[in-house]
Design a protein around this motif. Structure first.
Motif, PDB file in Angstrom:
ATOM      1  N   CYS A 139       0.836  -1.209   0.000  1.00  0.00           N
ATOM      2  CA  CYS A 139       0.000   0.000   0.000  1.00  0.00           C
ATOM      3  C   CYS A 139       0.867   1.254   0.000  1.00  0.00           C
ATOM      4  O   CYS A 139       0.558   2.225  -0.691  1.00  0.00           O
ATOM      5  CB  CYS A 139      -0.941   0.014   1.202  1.00  0.00           C
ATOM      6  N   SER A 165      -6.852  -4.369 -11.278  1.00  0.00           N
ATOM      7  CA  SER A 165      -6.746  -4.443  -9.820  1.00  0.00           C
ATOM      8  C   SER A 165      -6.234  -3.155  -9.196  1.00  0.00           C
ATOM      9  O   SER A 165      -6.325  -2.980  -7.979  1.00  0.00           O
ATOM     10  CB  SER A 165      -5.800  -5.581  -9.421  1.00  0.00           C
ATOM     11  N   PRO A 168      -9.250  -0.840  -7.438  1.00  0.00           N
ATOM     12  CA  PRO A 168      -9.756  -1.385  -6.181  1.00  0.00           C
ATOM     13  C   PRO A 168      -8.680  -1.469  -5.089  1.00  0.00           C
ATOM     14  O   PRO A 168      -8.959  -1.205  -3.919  1.00  0.00           O
ATOM     15  CB  PRO A 168     -10.243  -2.789  -6.564  1.00  0.00           C
ATOM     16  N   THR A 169      -7.453  -1.809  -5.467  1.00  0.00           N
ATOM     17  CA  THR A 169      -6.372  -1.871  -4.484  1.00  0.00           C
ATOM     18  C   THR A 169      -6.086  -0.484  -3.937  1.00  0.00           C
ATOM     19  O   THR A 169      -5.902  -0.298  -2.721  1.00  0.00           O
ATOM     20  CB  THR A 169      -5.103  -2.473  -5.114  1.00  0.00           C
ATOM     21  N   ARG A 170      -6.060   0.506  -4.822  1.00  0.00           N
ATOM     22  CA  ARG A 170      -5.851   1.903  -4.407  1.00  0.00           C
ATOM     23  C   ARG A 170      -6.939   2.329  -3.426  1.00  0.00           C
ATOM     24  O   ARG A 170      -6.663   2.943  -2.389  1.00  0.00           O
ATOM     25  CB  ARG A 170      -5.862   2.804  -5.640  1.00  0.00           C
ATOM     26  N   ALA A 171      -8.187   1.984  -3.724  1.00  0.00           N
ATOM     27  CA  ALA A 171      -9.306   2.352  -2.853  1.00  0.00           C
ATOM     28  C   ALA A 171      -9.159   1.711  -1.472  1.00  0.00           C
ATOM     29  O   ALA A 171      -9.381   2.373  -0.448  1.00  0.00           O
ATOM     30  CB  ALA A 171     -10.630   1.949  -3.494  1.00  0.00           C
ATOM     31  N   ARG A 172      -8.760   0.443  -1.430  1.00  0.00           N
ATOM     32  CA  ARG A 172      -8.573  -0.230  -0.139  1.00  0.00           C
ATOM     33  C   ARG A 172      -7.424   0.394   0.651  1.00  0.00           C
ATOM     34  O   ARG A 172      -7.521   0.597   1.870  1.00  0.00           O
ATOM     35  CB  ARG A 172      -8.316  -1.729  -0.341  1.00  0.00           C
ATOM     36  N   CYS A 173      -6.344   0.739  -0.038  1.00  0.00           N
ATOM     37  CA  CYS A 173      -5.195   1.364   0.638  1.00  0.00           C
ATOM     38  C   CYS A 173      -5.567   2.739   1.180  1.00  0.00           C
ATOM     39  O   CYS A 173      -5.197   3.091   2.306  1.00  0.00           O
ATOM     40  CB  CYS A 173      -4.004   1.465  -0.316  1.00  0.00           C
ATOM     41  N   ALA A 175      -8.567   3.741   1.993  1.00  0.00           N
ATOM     42  CA  ALA A 175      -9.499   3.537   3.113  1.00  0.00           C
ATOM     43  C   ALA A 175      -8.726   3.163   4.382  1.00  0.00           C
ATOM     44  O   ALA A 175      -9.029   3.661   5.475  1.00  0.00           O
ATOM     45  CB  ALA A 175     -10.512   2.451   2.759  1.00  0.00           C
ATOM     46  N   ALA A 176      -7.724   2.311   4.240  1.00  0.00           N
ATOM     47  CA  ALA A 176      -6.907   1.935   5.402  1.00  0.00           C
ATOM     48  C   ALA A 176      -6.148   3.146   5.937  1.00  0.00           C
ATOM     49  O   ALA A 176      -6.050   3.341   7.150  1.00  0.00           O
ATOM     50  CB  ALA A 176      -5.928   0.834   5.007  1.00  0.00           C
ATOM     51  N   ARG A 179      -8.510   5.394   7.917  1.00  0.00           N
ATOM     52  CA  ARG A 179      -8.820   4.844   9.241  1.00  0.00           C
ATOM     53  C   ARG A 179      -7.698   5.134  10.245  1.00  0.00           C
ATOM     54  O   ARG A 179      -7.936   5.260  11.446  1.00  0.00           O
ATOM     55  CB  ARG A 179      -9.065   3.344   9.166  1.00  0.00           C
TER      56      ARG A 179
END
Length: 182
Positions: A139, A165, A168-173, A175-176, A179
């Motif tokens: 990430c 990918s 979606p991977t960028r979006a998850r990173c 979001a993390a 947080r």
């Protein structure tokens, strides 16, 4: 760019195998075109590992040198982009490890700010930097490459993941990261 299909990626790579063969045969124009096509990706990979300009330049030069040394032995000339990306990733990781994975220096402020604004901005930057360091290395690398404005095809090659990918991977990173930042 998330909606690229395999056929679109083939068009992006169109002519790479021919350029590699021509460069192998001593065609300077073909070599120059390869350098033009892939240097941005190599710089993005090196900068994505947090390297400064000097170290990133060394990584880019080393990747091209390795290609020159191995040009005659490439089995799939059309895959030279992935080969260069892997070489740059490996060299960047080696250099970053030697440097202790320092974060690149922050860009200077573009306008004068008061002491309160500077203090708040530095605190926020420190929080984001700490949160970024807490993320998994993949990430961290992806977000640094995105910050360098690399296109999704370059990001996919640099990270050795499918183009589809990247988003979606960028979006998850992200979001993390959100947080972790208060």
């Amino acid at each position: 760019m998330d909606d690229l299909r395999e056929e679109d990626f083939v068009v992006l790579q169109d002519g790479t195998d021919e350029l590699v063969v021509r460069a192998r045969d001593g065609d300077g124009a073909a070599w120059a075109r390869l350098v033009e096509r892939y240097s941005g990706m190599l710089w993005a990979i090196a900068r994505g590992h947090g390297l400064d300009d000097a170290d990133a330049g060394d990584v880019v030069q080393t990747a091209w040198l390795r290609l020159v040394e191995r040009l005659d032995g490439l089995r799939d000339p059309g895959a030279v982009g992935g080969w260069l990306a892997a070489t740059a990733r490996n060299e960047s990781a080696r250099v970053a490890g030697r440097r202790g994975r320092e974060l690149p220096p922050a860009a200077p402020a573009s306008r004068e700010r008061g002491p309160d604004e500077v203090a708040v901005a530095r605190e926020r930057l420190g929080q984001v930097a700490a949160a970024l360091q807490a993320l998994p290395h993949r990430c961290q690398t992806l977000l640094r490459l995105v910050a360098q404005a690399a296109c999704y095809a370059d990001l996919a090659a640099a990270l050795a993941i499918p183009v589809g990918s990247v988003g979606p991977t960028r979006a998850r990173c992200l979001a993390a990261l959100r947080r972790l930042v208060p």
